[in-house]
Design a protein around this motif. Structure first.
Motif, PDB file in Angstrom:
ATOM      1  N   HIS A   1       3.706   6.068 -10.844  1.00  0.00           N
ATOM      2  CA  HIS A   1       3.278   7.450 -11.001  1.00  0.00           C
ATOM      3  C   HIS A   1       3.583   8.238  -9.724  1.00  0.00           C
ATOM      4  O   HIS A   1       3.420   7.727  -8.634  1.00  0.00           O
ATOM      5  N   SER A   2       4.000   9.468  -9.872  1.00  0.00           N
ATOM      6  CA  SER A   2       4.436  10.246  -8.730  1.00  0.00           C
ATOM      7  C   SER A   2       3.346  11.078  -8.059  1.00  0.00           C
ATOM      8  O   SER A   2       3.554  11.591  -6.993  1.00  0.00           O
ATOM      9  N   SER A   3       2.196  11.218  -8.686  1.00  0.00           N
ATOM     10  CA  SER A   3       1.157  12.055  -8.062  1.00  0.00           C
ATOM     11  C   SER A   3       0.583  11.350  -6.849  1.00  0.00           C
ATOM     12  O   SER A   3       0.770  10.151  -6.652  1.00  0.00           O
ATOM     13  N   ARG A   4      -0.141  12.101  -6.045  1.00  0.00           N
ATOM     14  CA  ARG A   4      -0.748  11.527  -4.851  1.00  0.00           C
ATOM     15  C   ARG A   4      -1.853  10.546  -5.206  1.00  0.00           C
ATOM     16  O   ARG A   4      -2.149   9.643  -4.469  1.00  0.00           O
ATOM     17  N   LYS A   5      -2.495  10.759  -6.315  1.00  0.00           N
ATOM     18  CA  LYS A   5      -3.610   9.885  -6.700  1.00  0.00           C
ATOM     19  C   LYS A   5      -3.078   8.646  -7.399  1.00  0.00           C
ATOM     20  O   LYS A   5      -2.133   8.712  -8.165  1.00  0.00           O
ATOM     21  N   ALA A   6      -3.694   7.521  -7.123  1.00  0.00           N
ATOM     22  CA  ALA A   6      -3.296   6.273  -7.769  1.00  0.00           C
ATOM     23  C   ALA A   6      -3.661   6.326  -9.250  1.00  0.00           C
ATOM     24  O   ALA A   6      -4.666   6.890  -9.639  1.00  0.00           O
ATOM     25  N   VAL A   7      -2.836   5.708 -10.052  1.00  0.00           N
ATOM     26  CA  VAL A   7      -3.093   5.654 -11.487  1.00  0.00           C
ATOM     27  C   VAL A   7      -4.064   4.512 -11.756  1.00  0.00           C
ATOM     28  O   VAL A   7      -3.891   3.410 -11.276  1.00  0.00           O
ATOM     29  N   ALA A   8      -5.098   4.811 -12.522  1.00  0.00           N
ATOM     30  CA  ALA A   8      -6.103   3.776 -12.807  1.00  0.00           C
ATOM     31  C   ALA A   8      -5.598   2.788 -13.822  1.00  0.00           C
ATOM     32  O   ALA A   8      -4.732   3.002 -14.581  1.00  0.00           O
TER      33      ALA A   8
ATOM     34  N   ALA B   1      -7.261  -3.062   4.351  1.00  0.00           N
ATOM     35  CA  ALA B   1      -6.115  -2.375   4.960  1.00  0.00           C
ATOM     36  C   ALA B   1      -5.237  -1.720   3.900  1.00  0.00           C
ATOM     37  O   ALA B   1      -4.782  -0.582   4.078  1.00  0.00           O
ATOM     38  N   ALA B   2      -4.995  -2.423   2.804  1.00  0.00           N
ATOM     39  CA  ALA B   2      -4.181  -1.849   1.730  1.00  0.00           C
ATOM     40  C   ALA B   2      -4.872  -0.617   1.143  1.00  0.00           C
ATOM     41  O   ALA B   2      -4.222   0.404   0.878  1.00  0.00           O
ATOM     42  N   PHE B   3      -6.179  -0.715   0.961  1.00  0.00           N
ATOM     43  CA  PHE B   3      -6.908   0.427   0.415  1.00  0.00           C
ATOM     44  C   PHE B   3      -6.841   1.618   1.374  1.00  0.00           C
ATOM     45  O   PHE B   3      -6.530   2.740   0.973  1.00  0.00           O
ATOM     46  N   VAL B   4      -7.123   1.381   2.661  1.00  0.00           N
ATOM     47  CA  VAL B   4      -7.122   2.468   3.645  1.00  0.00           C
ATOM     48  C   VAL B   4      -5.734   3.093   3.768  1.00  0.00           C
ATOM     49  O   VAL B   4      -5.590   4.319   3.757  1.00  0.00           O
ATOM     50  N   THR B   5      -4.702   2.270   3.857  1.00  0.00           N
ATOM     51  CA  THR B   5      -3.331   2.773   3.971  1.00  0.00           C
ATOM     52  C   THR B   5      -2.974   3.631   2.767  1.00  0.00           C
ATOM     53  O   THR B   5      -2.492   4.762   2.917  1.00  0.00           O
ATOM     54  N   GLY B   6      -3.200   3.102   1.581  1.00  0.00           N
ATOM     55  CA  GLY B   6      -2.893   3.848   0.368  1.00  0.00           C
ATOM     56  C   GLY B   6      -3.713   5.112   0.229  1.00  0.00           C
ATOM     57  O   GLY B   6      -3.217   6.158  -0.196  1.00  0.00           O
ATOM     58  N   TYR B   7      -4.975   5.039   0.618  1.00  0.00           N
ATOM     59  CA  TYR B   7      -5.877   6.191   0.514  1.00  0.00           C
ATOM     60  C   TYR B   7      -5.397   7.338   1.405  1.00  0.00           C
ATOM     61  O   TYR B   7      -5.379   8.502   0.991  1.00  0.00           O
ATOM     62  N   ILE B   8      -5.028   7.016   2.635  1.00  0.00           N
ATOM     63  CA  ILE B   8      -4.515   8.046   3.548  1.00  0.00           C
ATOM     64  C   ILE B   8      -3.286   8.719   2.940  1.00  0.00           C
ATOM     65  O   ILE B   8      -3.171   9.949   2.949  1.00  0.00           O
ATOM     66  N   LEU B   9      -2.384   7.931   2.392  1.00  0.00           N
ATOM     67  CA  LEU B   9      -1.175   8.499   1.789  1.00  0.00           C
ATOM     68  C   LEU B   9      -1.498   9.345   0.564  1.00  0.00           C
ATOM     69  O   LEU B   9      -0.904  10.408   0.362  1.00  0.00           O
ATOM     70  N   GLU B  10      -2.425   8.901  -0.249  1.00  0.00           N
ATOM     71  CA  GLU B  10      -2.808   9.658  -1.450  1.00  0.00           C
ATOM     72  C   GLU B  10      -3.467  10.978  -1.092  1.00  0.00           C
ATOM     73  O   GLU B  10      -3.293  11.968  -1.805  1.00  0.00           O
TER      74      GLU B  10
ATOM     75  N   ALA C   1       0.822  -1.212   0.000  1.00  0.00           N
ATOM     76  CA  ALA C   1       0.000   0.000   0.000  1.00  0.00           C
ATOM     77  C   ALA C   1       0.856   1.263   0.000  1.00  0.00           C
ATOM     78  O   ALA C   1       0.516   2.238  -0.672  1.00  0.00           O
ATOM     79  N   THR C   2       1.957   1.246   0.723  1.00  0.00           N
ATOM     80  CA  THR C   2       2.829   2.421   0.787  1.00  0.00           C
ATOM     81  C   THR C   2       3.471   2.691  -0.564  1.00  0.00           C
ATOM     82  O   THR C   2       3.636   3.842  -0.963  1.00  0.00           O
ATOM     83  N   ILE C   3       3.814   1.656  -1.271  1.00  0.00           N
ATOM     84  CA  ILE C   3       4.473   1.813  -2.566  1.00  0.00           C
ATOM     85  C   ILE C   3       3.470   2.067  -3.684  1.00  0.00           C
ATOM     86  O   ILE C   3       3.648   2.966  -4.496  1.00  0.00           O
ATOM     87  N   LEU C   4       2.389   1.294  -3.722  1.00  0.00           N
ATOM     88  CA  LEU C   4       1.465   1.347  -4.859  1.00  0.00           C
ATOM     89  C   LEU C   4       0.257   2.254  -4.670  1.00  0.00           C
ATOM     90  O   LEU C   4      -0.360   2.664  -5.648  1.00  0.00           O
ATOM     91  N   GLY C   5      -0.128   2.534  -3.437  1.00  0.00           N
ATOM     92  CA  GLY C   5      -1.321   3.334  -3.200  1.00  0.00           C
ATOM     93  C   GLY C   5      -2.555   2.466  -3.015  1.00  0.00           C
ATOM     94  O   GLY C   5      -2.479   1.236  -2.969  1.00  0.00           O
ATOM     95  N   SER C   6      -3.705   3.121  -2.935  1.00  0.00           N
ATOM     96  CA  SER C   6      -4.943   2.443  -2.537  1.00  0.00           C
ATOM     97  C   SER C   6      -5.458   1.434  -3.557  1.00  0.00           C
ATOM     98  O   SER C   6      -5.694   0.274  -3.221  1.00  0.00           O
TER      99      SER C   6
END
Length: 189
Positions: A182-189, A97-106, A47-52
């Motif tokens: 991708h470097s932006s805060r939002k996960a790439v679809a 958990a992966a979604f929540v962790t990544g979402y907070i970071l994004e 989650a930290t590396i890939l995002g939500s």
């Protein structure tokens, strides 16, 4: 990068992190009801590396591989019976958990302090899912379920949250520099 390349990269990332989770799942310390394993460290790293979205997709892939019978769960276990058993709630909780962790970071920032907060929240989500299933599958009281499914994992969970944060942020920065994610805060679809 076109959408086909982006989708292929996402599938490769999901496969790599599902495999990483399967490998770390085999690093375990047996306890009477629920073993301590490297799975939750892998969830945090993912989650930290890939995002939500990609993090949750990787954990969905991991759970699906195990449900299909591949021995990817702790102790080289696999099969739908594991997901329906006492520890299955933790595995299902990995997705949330992966979604929540990544979402907070994004929504905040991919840095060490926020990663530690996000990974701690992810740990709580995993423990919540796991304890609920543990209680009902083993017909425990809430006190017994908390004693078996939460309390033994708090200290080691915080250590894993720190490690997932530190390693995850370091790896993420390098992957962004290499233009592999991708470097932006939002996960790439």
């Amino acid at each position: 990068m076109n959408s086909e390349s982006r989708r292929l990269r996402m599938m490769i990332n999901c496969a790599i992190f599902a495999a990483t989770t399967a490998i770390l799942a085999q690093v375990e310390i047996p306890l009477p009801v629920v073993p301590i394993s490297g799975q939750t460290l892998a969830v945090g790293l993912t989650a930290t590396i890939l995002g939500s979205r990609q993090g949750a997709a990787a954990m969905t892939c991991y759970a699906a591989l195990g449900a299909a019978g591949l021995p990817v769960f702790a102790g080289f276990k696999g099969g739908a019976q594991v997901l329906a058993g006492p520890t299955g709630g933790y595995i299902i909780g990995f997705i949330a958990a992966a979604f929540v962790t990544g979402y907070i970071l994004e929504k905040t920032s991919f840095n060490l302090p926020m990663a530690l907060i996000a990974n701690t929240a992810g740990m709580i989500v995993t423990l919540l899912f796991g304890t609920i299933q543990l209680k009902f599958v083993l017909d425990l009281t809430w006190t017994q379920a908390l004693a078996a499914g939460v309390y033994p994992f708090i200290a080691v969970g915080l250590i894993k949250a720190f490690l997932a944060s530190w390693i995850g942020i370091t790896v993420r920065r390098r992957l962004v520099q290499a233009n592999l994610i991708h470097s932006s805060r939002k996960a790439v679809a």
